[in-house]
Every structure is written in C-alpha cells, then in structure tokens.
Design an enzyme around this catalytic site. Structure first.
Site, PDB file in Angstrom:
ATOM      1  N   LEU A 152     -18.346  -1.952   2.251  1.00 16.57           N
ATOM      2  CA  LEU A 152     -18.996  -0.973   1.526  1.00 16.57           C
ATOM      3  C   LEU A 152     -19.154  -0.435   0.190  1.00 16.57           C
ATOM      4  O   LEU A 152     -19.422   0.367  -0.380  1.00 16.57           O
ATOM      5  CB  LEU A 152     -18.814   0.478   2.369  1.00 16.57           C
ATOM      6  CG  LEU A 152     -19.031   0.594   4.023  1.00 16.57           C
ATOM      7  CD1 LEU A 152     -18.534   1.685   4.582  1.00 16.57           C
ATOM      8  CD2 LEU A 152     -20.340   0.006   4.261  1.00 16.57           C
ATOM      9  N   TYR A 159       0.722  -1.112   0.003  1.00 15.19           N
ATOM     10  CA  TYR A 159       0.001   0.012  -0.050  1.00 15.19           C
ATOM     11  C   TYR A 159       0.885   1.233   0.038  1.00 15.19           C
ATOM     12  O   TYR A 159       1.371   1.713   1.046  1.00 15.19           O
ATOM     13  CB  TYR A 159      -0.890   0.027   1.097  1.00 15.19           C
ATOM     14  CG  TYR A 159      -2.034  -0.959   1.238  1.00 15.19           C
ATOM     15  CD1 TYR A 159      -2.474  -1.773   0.291  1.00 15.19           C
ATOM     16  CD2 TYR A 159      -2.644  -1.461   2.394  1.00 15.19           C
ATOM     17  CE1 TYR A 159      -3.204  -2.812   0.134  1.00 15.19           C
ATOM     18  CE2 TYR A 159      -3.626  -2.298   2.487  1.00 15.19           C
ATOM     19  CZ  TYR A 159      -3.915  -3.111   1.333  1.00 15.19           C
ATOM     20  OH  TYR A 159      -4.924  -4.162   1.532  1.00 15.19           O
TER      21      TYR A 159
END
Length: 347
Positions: free
Chosen positions: A213, A57
């Site tokens: 989500l 990341y």
C-alpha cells in the site's frame, strides 16, 4: 479469507499480516497487550495464517521486541500459522535518532547466531520461512544458501527465501538450496521487479509483496492536510518523499484511478490495491501492516474482491501511462526503478 499456494511447498492466507508496525518505524511502539490482541484477532477472527516479523523490528531500547511480541501472540495457535522472520541486517542504534544506519551481515556465523536468537524470542523450535533480509554483497549467495540449507537439515528452519532478490542472486542461491519465496517491494507504485515474475514461475518461488500500500498512500487516506508524521517519535514516514506536498499532487491521478475501481466494486482503496496483485498472479501474497482492527479486517476482505483479467490489464495500462507522465517519479525521490533506501520501507 481465501487461501493460496505461496509456492507448491506451502499454503497461506491470501493476505498476510506485516507485524513490523506494532514495534518499529511507524511511531512509538504500541502497547504490548493491544498488539497481542490484534495479532490474535487477525488469525482467530479474520483468517490470517501468514505473519511476518524480523529480528531487527524494535527500538533502540528493545531491538528485538517484535519477534517476542509475535511469538507471544501466536503461541496458542502455533501449529496453525506460518511465521516468517529474517536475518542479515542490524541497525546502528548509536545514531541519535531514526532512521538509524543499516548494516548488512549474512556471514555463516551471524546467520547461526541469528536463528538461535529468533527461535528463543519466538518461543518455537522451528521457523516456517526464514528470509535473508537484504543481500550482503560481501557473501556469495551459495554460501548463504548452504548455511541455511544446513539449518533446514537440522530442523530449525523449514523453508527459506530472499528479500529484495535479484534474478541472478535468486538463481544462484536456488541452485544450492531451493528457495520457497522472495519478499520484494511491490505495489501499484512500485512495479520495477515485475521482470522477476518469469523467474518465480520457472523456479516455483512465491512472492511476498511488502509495502503493498506504499506505506499507506494507496489507502487514499493520506492527504496534504494530514500527512504530518512525527519523525521524532520514530515514524519513518516523516522522511519519505512520497508524502511531500509535491509528490501527493503528482500522484493524485493514481489515487483517483484506485478510487474509481473502489467505487465500482463497493470496496476500499486499499482493498483494490491489494486485490489488483492477488488477481494478477496466484503466487503473490501481500503483507500489509496495520495498527487498527478495522484495517486488519478490511485488508483480509481484499481476498474476496474479484477483479477481472480485463480490469487488471486496464489498471496496468493506466499505470504505464501515469509512469510516462512522471506521476510516479516522486514516490521515492527518483525514477521508479531506482534503488530504495531501507528507511522508506514498510516491511
């Protein structure tokens, strides 16, 4: 915030914080000082104890930025938190723009190099939960499990797990070195891994749900009027098929379903989406990302939204009907059970 056993092996906050968004895939990396402030507040003010990162990341200029960020933010509370990081993939930054090509490598040599790099960047002497980021088809699960088992024996890793696990791979790996958790995509829009529930229960394996989500779609805040993401700045959502105007129209019925439950419970759409999985299985822990304090606080409060067994079942029945109409088929550019490209992931 409430707390639960991710497996019988360890307890964590009901909701974890996916830290990727601070450094990778959601546009330009955030200011370091602000990111540190938000991560610390997640723990100090809202009770988060599970923090997810990975060695990959970062950005082309700083490929490992997120691990250093997480390590810095959590150093003062290191003994009170569970840090999750990952091995087994790297990006080809020779490509001129994101999303960058992804390469798999879970060879024993690479795993050992990866763990040393992660320990240094995180500023710790052990990794609480070490995940294989993606299954490498060129390396047998037994080889990966044996290598990580050696790291556990050396005290560098406390527990391990597999991201995007399959039933066969999980069983084979677990037979060599017991697996504590998997980290698979799961949300109201991504239910194709549900057959793994039985395996997780049989083997006592927890489930970290990434993209809970649907990259923000299930918050109800993304519409055709505001879904113009900046792909040039590294926001992967610019290329995600669930954000096309056509897909937004097809999935409006799902957004309306969630909004109805949110109104009934005086909650946000995101809280209902997270509470649905929290109330469904006691070993599921969603790890939504967030770049704002308000979102971090709201996601934590999902822990205290209680949906009844009847409500969870009713939502599942409604989702089944939506799938049969094709309302979810555009989410990832194919039927919901299709293989998902890494570039459309929130993890």
């Amino acid at each position: 915030m409430r707390y639960r056993d991710l497996s019988d092996r360890f307890k964590v906050s009901d909701v974890g914080l996916g830290c990727m968004d601070f450094s990778h895939a959601y546009g330009a990396a955030m200011d370091e000082a602000e990111s540190v402030r938000l991560i610390r507040a997640a723990h100090d003010d809202f009770g988060y104890t599970l923090f997810d990162t990975a060695e990959t990341y970062g950005t082309a200029a700083d490929p490992h930025a997120n691990e250093r960020l997480v390590g810095k933010a959590l150093a003062p509370v290191r003994d009170d938190v569970t840090i999750v990081t990952k091995f087994g993939i790297h990006f080809d930054y020779e490509n001129d723009k994101p999303p960058y090509p992804l390469h798999l490598d879970s060879s024993p040599e690479t795993i050992r190099r990866s763990v040393e790099g992660s320990l240094e960047r995180l500023g710790t002497d052990h990794i609480d939960l070490y995940l294989q980021h993606r299954i490498d088809p060129t390396v047998e699960p037994e080889v990966v499990a044996e290598t990580v088992g050696e790291l556990i024996g050396e005290g560098k890793v406390l527990r391990w797990g597999i991201s995007e696990a399959t039933d066969e791979y999980l069983r084979r790996a677990n037979a060599v070195t017991p697996v504590s958790a998997i980290q698979n995509r799961y949300s109201m829009m991504a239910r194709w891994h549900e057959p793994l529930f039985a395996t997780c229960e049989e083997l006592d394996v927890g489930w970290m749900a990434f993209s809970p989500l649907a990259n923000g779609l299930l918050t109800g805040g993304i519409t055709k009027a505001n879904n113009r993401f900046d792909g040039a700045a590294g926001d992967y959502r610019a290329g995600m098929p669930q954000f096309t105007d056509e897909a937004l129209d097809k999935n409006q019925a799902l957004i309306d379903l969630v909004a109805g439950y949110a109104k009934a419970h005086d909650a946000t759409d995101a809280q209902i989406s997270l509470a649905w999985m929290l109330c469904k299985k006691p070993y599921i822990v969603p790890i939504p990302g967030a770049r704002r304090m308000e979102r971090i606080a709201q996601n934590a409060q999902a822990s205290e939204v209680d949906l009844s067994t009847e409500e969870v079942a009713a939502i599942d029945r409604a989702l089944d009907k939506l799938e049969s109409t094709g309302a979810l088929s555009a989410v990832f550019g194919g039927h919901a059970g299709a293989t998902v490209d890494h570039s459309s992931e929130e993890k």
